[in-house]
Design a protein around this motif. Structure first.
Motif, short mmCIF file in Angstrom:
data_model
loop_
_atom_site.label_atom_id
_atom_site.label_comp_id
_atom_site.label_asym_id
_atom_site.label_seq_id
_atom_site.Cartn_x
_atom_site.Cartn_y
_atom_site.Cartn_z
N PRO A 1 13.21 -25.00 31.00
CA PRO A 1 13.37 -23.78 31.80
C PRO A 1 12.24 -22.77 31.58
N HIS A 2 11.76 -22.67 30.35
CA HIS A 2 10.62 -21.77 30.10
C HIS A 2 9.41 -22.20 30.93
N LEU A 3 9.15 -23.50 30.96
CA LEU A 3 8.00 -23.99 31.73
C LEU A 3 8.23 -23.77 33.22
N ARG A 4 9.45 -23.86 33.67
CA ARG A 4 9.75 -23.56 35.08
C ARG A 4 9.41 -22.11 35.40
N LEU A 5 9.79 -21.18 34.51
CA LEU A 5 9.47 -19.77 34.71
C LEU A 5 7.96 -19.54 34.74
N ILE A 6 7.24 -20.24 33.87
CA ILE A 6 5.78 -20.09 33.82
C ILE A 6 5.15 -20.61 35.12
N ALA A 7 5.65 -21.74 35.61
CA ALA A 7 5.14 -22.25 36.88
C ALA A 7 5.43 -21.27 38.01
N ASP A 8 6.61 -20.65 38.00
CA ASP A 8 6.94 -19.61 38.99
C ASP A 8 5.94 -18.47 38.93
N LEU A 9 5.61 -18.05 37.69
CA LEU A 9 4.68 -16.93 37.51
C LEU A 9 3.28 -17.29 37.99
N LEU A 10 2.83 -18.49 37.66
CA LEU A 10 1.51 -18.94 38.13
C LEU A 10 1.46 -18.93 39.65
N GLU A 11 2.51 -19.46 40.27
CA GLU A 11 2.56 -19.53 41.72
C GLU A 11 2.57 -18.13 42.34
N TYR A 12 3.36 -17.23 41.77
CA TYR A 12 3.48 -15.87 42.31
C TYR A 12 2.15 -15.12 42.19
N CYS A 13 1.53 -15.19 41.02
CA CYS A 13 0.29 -14.44 40.81
C CYS A 13 -0.85 -14.99 41.66
N ALA A 14 -0.86 -16.29 41.88
CA ALA A 14 -1.93 -16.89 42.69
C ALA A 14 -1.96 -16.31 44.10
N THR A 15 -0.80 -15.97 44.61
CA THR A 15 -0.72 -15.46 45.99
C THR A 15 -0.59 -13.94 46.06
N ASP A 16 0.11 -13.33 45.11
CA ASP A 16 0.43 -11.91 45.22
C ASP A 16 -0.38 -11.00 44.30
#
Length: 562
Positions: free
Chosen positions: A213-228
């Motif tokens: 789950p921690h890695l899932r959150l990190i992937a979410d953050l990477l994805e969000y920052c890449a676009t936003d």
């Protein structure tokens, strides 16, 4: 080889043989000639040590692959490193005052130290937080705290680093809300979030959930920052805490870069472009006391990262191939005995970071072995960097130790030792660094490697073969008491009271709704970062957000190792 070159080589070899004979006849003094990591140090480095060295491909030029000599063509002649002092204590009002002081004294960026409850995802009124609120950093419970923390400090103009990993996405959400409340354009925010959960399992032990789950959150953050938030660095891959836990220089180097490669693979599994994600990553290293070993480590880190990103992950972006890093001087090298010596240690460690090509730097204060630094000690630490930058001349030329036979040899050694460790991790993962790191964590392999290294060093200290001045040699009675910063018990009472007032004043229905949406989304594959930001906007606390996710993901207990 031309005839003059052959003659020169023969003459050098004759001179070296003559020196070697005289050296062996003279004999060595009785001392330990090895690095702090236990690697043998040669009595003399020479151009014959590696006659086959391809300078173009192994050393090159700054701003050019493999970036051994620096990631930018001009390095400090174009822009000096950022003086980013790590600070945080008590409540947000006190820390805000310290930030304003550091900026007024010439600091160029902020680095936030959070208290232990915040690092562990707990609110200040959690029973487990009692006695720890504000003691090793600043207490932050909600977006309102984050807003006060940066009051009068424009987040769209300053770059801020936040040293937190387990609840990093929650603190990022509060940071975004604080920026919104300042009127800043979130898409233009710059800064760094640590978020490196792998090093938590390896070294620092501040996790909240199981690894997946921690890695899932990190992937979410990477994805969000890449676009936003494209200018923001959502992960600072941290070797600092690995080194502080007892690792050697090569272990710090290898385990840190292995974690970085693991995050690249995590991003690829999410479908993200490693060219984009590679540009978002930054790194965080320890500058320890063994001067040349550290410089070699920093130079080797850039070369390894560039080669692996290009050859293994097929990254074509030059920026993604460039390893950019922050450095902090070694907290573990500070001593309670003769604490004034810590100023000297910190200055030399800071100098090694600069000569190694760091992008930003924090210098520890002389009293941090006892407590958080006083304002005077923090000022000395800041001035240390300013003296290096303004008076020594080391920033006037790029990579001034490049080409030193010993420095190049040490760079090669650190690279070779790191590659040997990579090979083990790669085998653990059957060709995947991400799976290899996770397997190494589950088996306790990383922990055992560091424990063995720390034990070996401790034995050397006890035998006196390694010296710490004032501790096991040149010992004198303490001459005076050191004034240290003490956090009043009133800080905790006031923080808990303020949190109670905020809970009473907020719209509880909005909070409950935001947390329920977060909880339900955690069971699926929706990106959770926007939902965390929504929760922060309605003043949901860090502890409430963490608890909502724990209800879905559970907690994690490290397997026992003996």
């Amino acid at each position: 080889m031309s005839e003059p070159e052959a003659h020169q080589a023969e003459e050098l070899e004759r001179q070296r043989a003559r020196w070697r004979e005289r050296y062996e006849r003279s004999g060595e003094r009785d001392a330990d000639f090895s690095t702090i990591s236990g690697e043998a140090v040669p009595p003399l480095a020479s151009p014959m040590d590696d006659e086959d060295r391809d300078l173009a491909t192994s050393v090159g030029f700054p701003g050019e692959y493999p970036y051994t000599r620096g990631v930018y063509p001009t390095m400090y002649r174009g822009r000096p490193w950022t003086i980013r002092q790590f600070s945080g204590f008590g409540n947000v009002h006190e820390t805000n005052e310290r930030y304003r002081y550091l900026i007024a004294q010439g600091g160029g960026g902020l680095s936030v130290a959070f208290d232990m409850p915040t690092l562990m995802g707990r609110d200040s009124d959690d029973p487990r937080s009692r006695g720890e609120v504000g003691h090793c950093g600043v207490a932050v419970d909600s977006a309102a705290d984050m807003e006060i923390l940066f009051d009068g400090l424009p987040l769209d103009k300053l770059t801020t680093s936040m040293t937190i990993s387990g609840p990093a996405p929650m603190l990022f959400a509060m940071y975004v809300v604080a920026a919104e409340r300042q009127g800043a354009e979130v898409s233009k925010l710059g800064g760094t979030l640590q978020t490196d959960i792998l090093k938590e399992y390896i070294a620092q032990k501040e996790w909240l959930f199981p690894p997946e789950p921690h890695l899932r959150l990190i992937a979410d953050l990477l994805e969000y920052c890449a676009t936003d938030v494209p200018k923001y660095h959502p992960i600072s891959v941290s070797g600092y805490h690995i080194r502080e836990a007892g690792a050697t220089a090569a272990q710090e180097l290898a385990f840190t870069l292995a974690d970085g490669f693991a995050y690249i693979e995590l991003a690829k599994r999410r479908g993200l472009d490693p060219n984009v994600v590679g540009e978002q990553l930054s790194f965080f290293f320890d500058a320890h006391i063994d001067f040349f070993e550290e410089i070699g480590k920093f130079r080797a880190a850039r070369r390894i990262w560039a080669r692996w990103m290009r050859d293994r992950y097929h990254v074509t972006s030059e920026k993604a191939q460039q390893l950019r890093f922050h450095t902090q001087t070694a907290g573990v090298s500070l001593t309670a005995q003769q604490p004034d010596n810590n100023v000297v240690r910190t200055a030399l460690e800071a100098l090694s970071a600069v000569l190694g090509g760091t992008q930003s730097l924090h210098t520890n204060a002389l009293d941090e072995v006892f407590a958080l630094p006083t304002e005077r000690a923090a000022a000395i630490a800041l001035r240390t960097q300013q003296v290096i930058a303004e008076e020594t001349g080391v920033a006037s030329t790029i990579d001034p130790l490049g080409g030193s036979w010993y420095v190049e040899r040490m760079t090669d050694l650190q690279e070779r030792l790191a590659e040997e460790l990579f090979a083990v991790i790669d085998r653990f993962g059957n060709g995947s660094m991400l799976d290899g790191v996770l397997t190494g964590i589950e088996r306790g392999w990383f922990q055992q490697q560091m424990a063995d290294a720390a034990f070996a060093y401790q034995q050397q200290l006890e035998k006196g073969t390694k010296v710490i001045v004032g501790v096991n040699k040149y010992v004198t009675p303490d001459e005076h008491d050191l004034e240290i910063l003490r956090i009043s018990e009133a800080v905790e009472r006031e923080q808990r009271a303020e949190l109670a007032r905020r809970r009473a004043a907020r719209n509880q229905a909005d909070v409950d709704g935001a947390l329920d949406r977060l909880r339900r989304a955690a069971s699926g594959d929706q990106n959770l970062i926007p939902l965390l930001i929504d929760a922060a906007r309605v003043e949901a606390t860090e502890g409430e957000m963490v608890e909502a996710l724990k209800q879905v993901w559970g907690t994690y207990t490290e397997p026992p190792r003996f």
